[in-house]
Scaffold this motif. Sequence first.
Motif, PDB file in Angstrom:
ATOM      1  N   GLN A 271      55.025  14.080 -15.857  1.00  0.00           N
ATOM      2  CA  GLN A 271      54.476  15.446 -15.863  1.00  0.00           C
ATOM      3  C   GLN A 271      54.600  16.075 -17.250  1.00  0.00           C
ATOM      4  OE1 GLN A 271      56.222  18.021 -12.881  1.00  0.00           O
ATOM      5  NE2 GLN A 271      55.614  19.880 -13.981  1.00  0.00           N
ATOM      6  N   VAL A 272      55.733  15.847 -17.913  1.00  0.00           N
ATOM      7  CA  VAL A 272      55.937  16.395 -19.258  1.00  0.00           C
ATOM      8  C   VAL A 272      54.926  15.801 -20.232  1.00  0.00           C
ATOM      9  CG1 VAL A 272      57.564  16.549 -21.180  1.00  0.00           C
ATOM     10  CG2 VAL A 272      58.377  16.855 -18.838  1.00  0.00           C
ATOM     11  N   LEU A 273      54.700  14.497 -20.145  1.00  0.00           N
ATOM     12  CA  LEU A 273      53.756  13.850 -21.047  1.00  0.00           C
ATOM     13  C   LEU A 273      52.324  14.276 -20.757  1.00  0.00           C
ATOM     14  CD1 LEU A 273      55.263  10.242 -21.173  1.00  0.00           C
ATOM     15  CD2 LEU A 273      55.556  12.109 -22.811  1.00  0.00           C
ATOM     16  N   ASP A 274      52.010  14.487 -19.481  1.00  0.00           N
ATOM     17  CA  ASP A 274      50.665  14.953 -19.124  1.00  0.00           C
ATOM     18  C   ASP A 274      50.385  16.344 -19.664  1.00  0.00           C
ATOM     19  OD1 ASP A 274      50.032  12.631 -17.828  1.00  0.00           O
ATOM     20  OD2 ASP A 274      50.550  13.355 -15.819  1.00  0.00           O
ATOM     21  N   ALA A 275      51.446  17.121 -19.920  1.00  0.00           N
ATOM     22  CA  ALA A 275      51.277  18.459 -20.477  1.00  0.00           C
ATOM     23  C   ALA A 275      51.022  18.437 -21.981  1.00  0.00           C
ATOM     24  CB  ALA A 275      52.507  19.310 -20.163  1.00  0.00           C
ATOM     25  N   GLY A 276      51.001  17.260 -22.580  1.00  0.00           N
ATOM     26  CA  GLY A 276      50.689  17.139 -23.998  1.00  0.00           C
ATOM     27  C   GLY A 276      51.891  16.946 -24.902  1.00  0.00           C
ATOM     28  N   VAL A 277      53.082  16.825 -24.320  1.00  0.00           N
ATOM     29  CA  VAL A 277      54.280  16.636 -25.133  1.00  0.00           C
ATOM     30  C   VAL A 277      54.315  15.196 -25.656  1.00  0.00           C
ATOM     31  CG1 VAL A 277      56.802  16.666 -25.130  1.00  0.00           C
ATOM     32  CG2 VAL A 277      55.523  18.365 -23.818  1.00  0.00           C
ATOM     33  N   ASN A 278      54.676  15.060 -26.922  1.00  0.00           N
ATOM     34  CA  ASN A 278      54.793  13.744 -27.537  1.00  0.00           C
ATOM     35  C   ASN A 278      56.153  13.655 -28.233  1.00  0.00           C
ATOM     36  OD1 ASN A 278      54.610  11.360 -28.987  1.00  0.00           O
ATOM     37  ND2 ASN A 278      52.462  11.654 -29.524  1.00  0.00           N
ATOM     38  N   PHE A 279      57.111  12.988 -27.575  1.00  0.00           N
ATOM     39  CA  PHE A 279      58.458  12.887 -28.140  1.00  0.00           C
ATOM     40  C   PHE A 279      58.477  12.067 -29.418  1.00  0.00           C
ATOM     41  CE2 PHE A 279      59.291  13.602 -23.573  1.00  0.00           C
ATOM     42  CZ  PHE A 279      60.071  14.745 -23.664  1.00  0.00           C
ATOM     43  N   CYS A 280      57.554  11.143 -29.552  1.00  0.00           N
ATOM     44  CA  CYS A 280      57.516  10.311 -30.760  1.00  0.00           C
ATOM     45  C   CYS A 280      57.071  11.114 -31.976  1.00  0.00           C
ATOM     46  CB  CYS A 280      56.592   9.115 -30.539  1.00  0.00           C
ATOM     47  SG  CYS A 280      57.211   7.952 -29.288  1.00  0.00           S
ATOM     48  N   SER A 281      56.144  12.069 -31.776  1.00  0.00           N
ATOM     49  CA  SER A 281      55.710  12.901 -32.901  1.00  0.00           C
ATOM     50  C   SER A 281      56.826  13.842 -33.338  1.00  0.00           C
ATOM     51  CB  SER A 281      54.466  13.707 -32.516  1.00  0.00           C
ATOM     52  OG  SER A 281      54.763  14.637 -31.482  1.00  0.00           O
ATOM     53  N   VAL A 282      57.633  14.306 -32.386  1.00  0.00           N
ATOM     54  CA  VAL A 282      58.788  15.144 -32.729  1.00  0.00           C
ATOM     55  C   VAL A 282      59.759  14.364 -33.591  1.00  0.00           C
ATOM     56  CG1 VAL A 282      60.791  16.345 -31.784  1.00  0.00           C
ATOM     57  CG2 VAL A 282      58.570  16.583 -30.668  1.00  0.00           C
ATOM     58  N   ARG A 283      60.000  13.110 -33.214  1.00  0.00           N
ATOM     59  CA  ARG A 283      60.899  12.274 -34.016  1.00  0.00           C
ATOM     60  C   ARG A 283      60.307  12.011 -35.389  1.00  0.00           C
ATOM     61  NH1 ARG A 283      62.270   6.147 -32.333  1.00  0.00           N
ATOM     62  NH2 ARG A 283      60.133   5.910 -33.099  1.00  0.00           N
TER      63      ARG A 283
ATOM     64  N   TRP B 186      68.083  10.029 -17.233  1.00  0.00           N
ATOM     65  CA  TRP B 186      67.393   9.694 -18.476  1.00  0.00           C
ATOM     66  C   TRP B 186      67.443  10.815 -19.506  1.00  0.00           C
ATOM     67  CZ3 TRP B 186      66.329   4.882 -19.380  1.00  0.00           C
ATOM     68  CH2 TRP B 186      66.024   4.017 -18.337  1.00  0.00           C
ATOM     69  N   HIS B 187      67.614  10.432 -20.768  1.00  0.00           N
ATOM     70  CA  HIS B 187      67.406  11.345 -21.890  1.00  0.00           C
ATOM     71  C   HIS B 187      65.994  11.106 -22.391  1.00  0.00           C
ATOM     72  CE1 HIS B 187      67.936  13.742 -25.452  1.00  0.00           C
ATOM     73  NE2 HIS B 187      67.622  12.709 -26.226  1.00  0.00           N
ATOM     74  N   CYS B 188      65.116  12.077 -22.209  1.00  0.00           N
ATOM     75  CA  CYS B 188      63.705  11.901 -22.550  1.00  0.00           C
ATOM     76  C   CYS B 188      63.540  11.897 -24.071  1.00  0.00           C
ATOM     77  CB  CYS B 188      62.864  12.997 -21.913  1.00  0.00           C
ATOM     78  SG  CYS B 188      62.732  12.814 -20.119  1.00  0.00           S
ATOM     79  N   GLU B 189      63.108  10.767 -24.586  1.00  0.00           N
ATOM     80  CA  GLU B 189      62.952  10.589 -26.022  1.00  0.00           C
ATOM     81  C   GLU B 189      61.799   9.625 -26.261  1.00  0.00           C
ATOM     82  OE1 GLU B 189      66.411   8.742 -27.601  1.00  0.00           O
ATOM     83  OE2 GLU B 189      66.500   7.224 -26.017  1.00  0.00           O
ATOM     84  N   CYS B 190      61.592   9.289 -27.542  1.00  0.00           N
ATOM     85  CA  CYS B 190      60.455   8.458 -27.917  1.00  0.00           C
ATOM     86  C   CYS B 190      60.536   7.064 -27.292  1.00  0.00           C
ATOM     87  CB  CYS B 190      60.365   8.354 -29.439  1.00  0.00           C
ATOM     88  SG  CYS B 190      58.954   7.384 -30.028  1.00  0.00           S
ATOM     89  N   ALA B 191      61.732   6.447 -27.284  1.00  0.00           N
ATOM     90  CA  ALA B 191      61.867   5.087 -26.746  1.00  0.00           C
ATOM     91  C   ALA B 191      61.484   5.039 -25.271  1.00  0.00           C
ATOM     92  CB  ALA B 191      63.296   4.586 -26.940  1.00  0.00           C
ATOM     93  N   LEU B 192      61.912   6.032 -24.490  1.00  0.00           N
ATOM     94  CA  LEU B 192      61.559   6.073 -23.073  1.00  0.00           C
ATOM     95  C   LEU B 192      60.060   6.313 -22.897  1.00  0.00           C
ATOM     96  CD1 LEU B 192      62.515   5.988 -20.153  1.00  0.00           C
ATOM     97  CD2 LEU B 192      62.982   8.435 -20.295  1.00  0.00           C
ATOM     98  N   GLN B 193      59.498   7.130 -23.748  1.00  0.00           N
ATOM     99  CA  GLN B 193      58.055   7.371 -23.696  1.00  0.00           C
ATOM    100  C   GLN B 193      57.279   6.081 -23.972  1.00  0.00           C
ATOM    101  OE1 GLN B 193      56.536  10.832 -25.842  1.00  0.00           O
ATOM    102  NE2 GLN B 193      54.865   9.587 -26.645  1.00  0.00           N
ATOM    103  N   GLU B 194      57.717   5.297 -24.940  1.00  0.00           N
ATOM    104  CA  GLU B 194      57.052   4.035 -25.248  1.00  0.00           C
ATOM    105  C   GLU B 194      57.173   3.052 -24.095  1.00  0.00           C
ATOM    106  OE1 GLU B 194      58.853   2.855 -28.893  1.00  0.00           O
ATOM    107  OE2 GLU B 194      57.429   3.988 -30.131  1.00  0.00           O
TER     108      GLU B 194
END
Length: 289
Positions: free
Chosen positions: A219-231, A179-187
């Motif tokens: 685990q990355v998302l639980d650490a507070g990372v938000n790929f959608c906000s980066v986009r 997987w490429h971790c990005e906003c779509a995968l997060q959603e």
Amino acid sequence: MGEALQERRGAALLPRSCCRPRGVAGSHAELPGCKMTFTTTTTPAASVAQAFFCLLLCVPWGSSCPPSCQCTERAGAKAVLCSSRHLEEIPKDIPRDAVFLKLDANSITRIPSNAFRHLSHLEELDLSRNAIEKIDRAAFKGVAAGLRTLDLSSNRIRSIPKEALLALNAKLRLANNPWHCECALQEVLWEARLDPDSVQDITCHTAPREEYVGKPLLQVLDAGVNFCSVRQRTTDVAMFITMFGWFAMVIVYVICYVRHNQEDSCKHVNYLKSLPSTQGHAETTSTAL
């Protein structure tokens, strides 16, 4: 006599029981495969006609099994087993009444649009352990309502259109993909129904930042990372640059327009200034004459 003749004529046109239930006795010859029967007292031509009608009535149209698969019954529902058959694409002739479909351990690389549209009864779909890299937006169109389980684990999927999965009510297995971790995968992780036993195995093979690579997405998302906000920030910066470019073009145009008007005004003023001197010279000439 008339009764016998009527019986004979009826048998010649269409037998009373093409598909005789098993265990029912009678002086009929049976055709294998469908328990088709025809009266032995008919002529050869009538027998051929009877056999033809029996085939039309008894063959289960639309329920044939693909040659590379095995069709069985599971809990009273049709199961189509196509595992480990070296398939490179999804078979076209899957029975319409299939409820369970196993296509795992093959070499399928893509799921095209409407690949399962005719399988309105499908509840479980196993596509694990293939080489799937691309999934079209409408790949699961037609089965979204009834599908309960979808296994896409152990493939080569890097990204997937969220529209392809968010329309499903099925429990998803997405583990062991690059997987490429990005906003779509997060959603997808937030909104889709993921199998809780496999969600920890959804890891970031690539990511916007190197520190996320190799870590479970959860685990990355639980650490507070938000790929959608980066986009979103990237989009805002691009929009700001675009707007600044247009603004600069407008300013340059206004400056050029003003300068051009100033030059025209100066030329006109100089022309007007030259007019009195010309008129005075003409008057002096006439007086001298």
